[in-house]
Design an enzyme around this catalytic site. Structure first.
Site, short mmCIF file in Angstrom:
data_model
loop_
_atom_site.label_atom_id
_atom_site.label_comp_id
_atom_site.label_asym_id
_atom_site.label_seq_id
_atom_site.Cartn_x
_atom_site.Cartn_y
_atom_site.Cartn_z
N GLY A 92 0.80 -1.22 0.00
CA GLY A 92 0.00 0.00 0.00
C GLY A 92 0.83 1.26 0.00
O GLY A 92 0.30 2.37 -0.19
N PRO A 148 7.41 7.30 -5.84
CA PRO A 148 7.47 8.04 -7.10
C PRO A 148 7.70 7.09 -8.28
O PRO A 148 8.45 6.13 -8.18
CB PRO A 148 8.66 8.98 -6.91
CG PRO A 148 8.82 9.11 -5.43
CD PRO A 148 8.42 7.77 -4.88
N ALA A 149 7.05 7.40 -9.39
CA ALA A 149 7.20 6.55 -10.58
C ALA A 149 8.55 6.78 -11.26
O ALA A 149 8.97 5.95 -12.07
CB ALA A 149 6.07 6.82 -11.56
N LEU A 150 9.20 7.88 -10.94
CA LEU A 150 10.49 8.21 -11.55
C LEU A 150 11.53 8.37 -10.46
O LEU A 150 11.31 9.07 -9.47
CB LEU A 150 10.38 9.52 -12.35
CG LEU A 150 11.65 9.99 -13.07
CD1 LEU A 150 12.03 9.02 -14.18
CD2 LEU A 150 11.43 11.39 -13.65
N GLY A 151 12.67 7.71 -10.64
CA GLY A 151 13.73 7.80 -9.65
C GLY A 151 15.07 8.10 -10.28
O GLY A 151 15.22 8.10 -11.50
N LEU A 152 16.04 8.36 -9.42
CA LEU A 152 17.40 8.66 -9.87
C LEU A 152 18.29 7.45 -9.64
O LEU A 152 18.40 6.96 -8.51
CB LEU A 152 17.97 9.85 -9.09
CG LEU A 152 19.41 10.23 -9.44
CD1 LEU A 152 19.45 10.95 -10.79
CD2 LEU A 152 20.03 11.09 -8.35
N GLY A 153 18.90 6.94 -10.69
CA GLY A 153 19.84 5.83 -10.58
C GLY A 153 21.25 6.34 -10.38
O GLY A 153 21.60 7.45 -10.81
N TYR A 184 27.92 -0.68 -6.73
CA TYR A 184 28.27 0.53 -7.47
C TYR A 184 29.48 1.20 -6.82
O TYR A 184 29.38 1.78 -5.74
CB TYR A 184 27.11 1.50 -7.52
CG TYR A 184 25.85 0.97 -8.17
CD1 TYR A 184 25.84 -0.19 -8.93
CD2 TYR A 184 24.64 1.66 -8.02
CE1 TYR A 184 24.69 -0.66 -9.51
CE2 TYR A 184 23.47 1.19 -8.62
CZ TYR A 184 23.50 0.02 -9.35
OH TYR A 184 22.34 -0.44 -9.93
#
Length: 205
Positions: A9, A13-18, A53
């Protein structure tokens, strides 16, 4: 910002920073921290990183940027959704906990919002899931998921005790790489598992 709802639930956000390719060169650390900090400034709230990374370097850059943004009053920690990933060779029942603690130290955080198994390795999924669930129970992670899993992997995960608590699968899905639309994406839709796309614009290509 559009949002995606996780099985719990929680909306993200649908957009993220990689941050793939960050943390690999100490000479660019300041620029990387500044880039993440600027992303937060202009409204990014989901940040994705991994212990792989830069062997933790990207997590350190994210941690520095988040600390500065929070201290400056630009954002509250609870408004951010931080994703990190564990190496497969660290994904044993106890290894997951140790790896998570190292990531948390590098990030300077008390918890990560979503913790992913970076890809399949030699450790049984059951052991990894047990480790994830223990971390979730202790509050060190809020959700867990997987990355680079195909349909066979997801089927196996679904048969694993506790496996259906998986909050997401992060895979390569872009304008030029759309093979998952044939099988994996329909599988995840039918099982209500959100899909996270990495390199959606092919790193600018």
């Amino acid at each position: 910002m559009n949002t995606v709802t996780l099985p719990t639930g929680t909306t993200v956000p649908a957009l993220g920073l990689g941050t793939w390719r960050m943390g690999e060169n100490s000479g660019t650390r300041a620029q990387e921290v500044a880039a993440v900090r600027f992303a937060i400034e202009i409204g990014y709230r989901l940040i994705d990183t991994a212990e792989m990374y830069g062997e933790g370097g990207a997590e350190e850059a994210v941690g520095a940027a988040v600390a500065d943004a929070v201290t400056s009053g630009v954002v509250r920690r609870e408004d951010l959704f931080i994703v990190s990933k564990v190496y497969p060779h660290n994904a044993s029942r106890n290894g997951v906990a140790d790896a998570c603690e190292r990531s948390l130290r590098r990030l300077g955080l008390d918890y990560v919002d979503l913790y992913l198994l970076h890809w399949r390795g030699s450790h049984p999924l059951a052991a990894t899931v047990e480790g994830f669930e223990s971390l979730r129970g202790s509050g060190r992670i809020h959700h867990w998921g997987v990355s680079n899993f195909d349909v066979d992997d997801m089927d196996e995960l679904w048969r694993t005790r506790g496996g259906q608590a998986c909050a997401a699968n992060q895979v390569y899905y872009s304008a030029s790489e759309r093979g998952i639309e044939f099988d994996l994406l329909p599988w995840q839709r039918s099982h209500d598992v959100p899909l996270m796309a990495y390199c959606p614009i092919d790193q600018g290509a």
